[in-house]
Scaffold this motif. Sequence first.
Motif, PDB file in Angstrom:
ATOM      1  N   ILE A  14       0.837  -1.204   0.000  1.00 20.44           N
ATOM      2  CA  ILE A  14       0.000   0.000   0.000  1.00 20.44           C
ATOM      3  C   ILE A  14       0.867   1.247   0.000  1.00 20.44           C
ATOM      4  O   ILE A  14       0.611   2.200  -0.740  1.00 20.44           O
ATOM      5  CB  ILE A  14      -0.968  -0.026   1.201  1.00 20.44           C
ATOM      6  N   GLN A  15       1.902   1.267   0.809  1.00 18.97           N
ATOM      7  CA  GLN A  15       2.787   2.436   0.870  1.00 18.97           C
ATOM      8  C   GLN A  15       3.443   2.701  -0.474  1.00 18.97           C
ATOM      9  O   GLN A  15       3.423   3.823  -0.978  1.00 18.97           O
ATOM     10  CB  GLN A  15       3.863   2.228   1.937  1.00 18.97           C
ATOM     11  N   THR A  75       0.964   3.744  -3.283  1.00 20.19           N
ATOM     12  CA  THR A  75       0.492   5.116  -3.065  1.00 20.19           C
ATOM     13  C   THR A  75       1.495   6.115  -3.619  1.00 20.19           C
ATOM     14  O   THR A  75       1.113   7.131  -4.190  1.00 20.19           O
ATOM     15  CB  THR A  75       0.255   5.383  -1.564  1.00 20.19           C
ATOM     16  N   TYR A 131      -7.963   1.752  -3.462  1.00 13.11           N
ATOM     17  CA  TYR A 131      -7.595   0.357  -3.241  1.00 13.11           C
ATOM     18  C   TYR A 131      -8.840  -0.435  -2.914  1.00 13.11           C
ATOM     19  O   TYR A 131      -9.741   0.065  -2.244  1.00 13.11           O
ATOM     20  CB  TYR A 131      -6.638   0.211  -2.046  1.00 13.11           C
ATOM     21  N   ILE A 161      -1.273   5.376   4.078  1.00 12.54           N
ATOM     22  CA  ILE A 161      -1.589   6.038   2.809  1.00 12.54           C
ATOM     23  C   ILE A 161      -1.356   7.538   2.925  1.00 12.54           C
ATOM     24  O   ILE A 161      -0.732   8.156   2.050  1.00 12.54           O
ATOM     25  CB  ILE A 161      -3.039   5.728   2.388  1.00 12.54           C
ATOM     26  N   CYS A 183       1.397   9.760   0.864  1.00 12.88           N
ATOM     27  CA  CYS A 183       0.965  10.894   0.024  1.00 12.88           C
ATOM     28  C   CYS A 183       1.748  12.155   0.370  1.00 12.88           C
ATOM     29  O   CYS A 183       2.149  12.913  -0.516  1.00 12.88           O
ATOM     30  CB  CYS A 183      -0.526  11.156   0.204  1.00 12.88           C
TER      31      CYS A 183
END
Length: 174
Positions: A88-89, A92, A99, A127, A131
């Motif tokens: 996820i990291q 992103t 997602y 997330i 960002c």
Amino acid sequence: MQRYFAVEKQDDLLILNADDYHHIFNVLRLNKHDIIEVVYDGFLYCCNAEIINSVGFQYISSRKLVDNDYNLTFLLATSKSDKLELVIQKVTEICAASYIVYNSKRSVSIWTKDKFENKKNRFSKIIKEACEQSKQHTIPTINFVNNLNEICFQNYDLKLIAYEKENEMNLIKN
């Protein structure tokens, strides 16, 4: 220059969450003349690191951010939590818009909606931080479905599946 996401805007003051205030003043130890970037509602604001009226930051300048021409939605099969957090990291950081986490028939751990909700705050924090670090314009959403049949694939223009044994199709050529 550090980037943050405002949770609210009151007149000309931008309000951040408590974790961001802590990070600005206790971790980074910024002074009132240091500049931070704050994103809110499609605009990028430059602010002095000084809280006005114990509420928020007053901005010096602002400009409209240009959205991407594409929206990437990543489908992620459930896995061990730390591996999913890393995926996820990193995704992103390359501009994912959303997602969808789902249970695959080959997943080692099968999640329920409640288990996902318990982990959602952690995922959302990862997330948001990714960002800020990669200077994204918006924070992606993350949702859960039990299986892929719950997703309406007609809403997507292009669907790609990563398959490690695919030798025939070359995406660059196509």
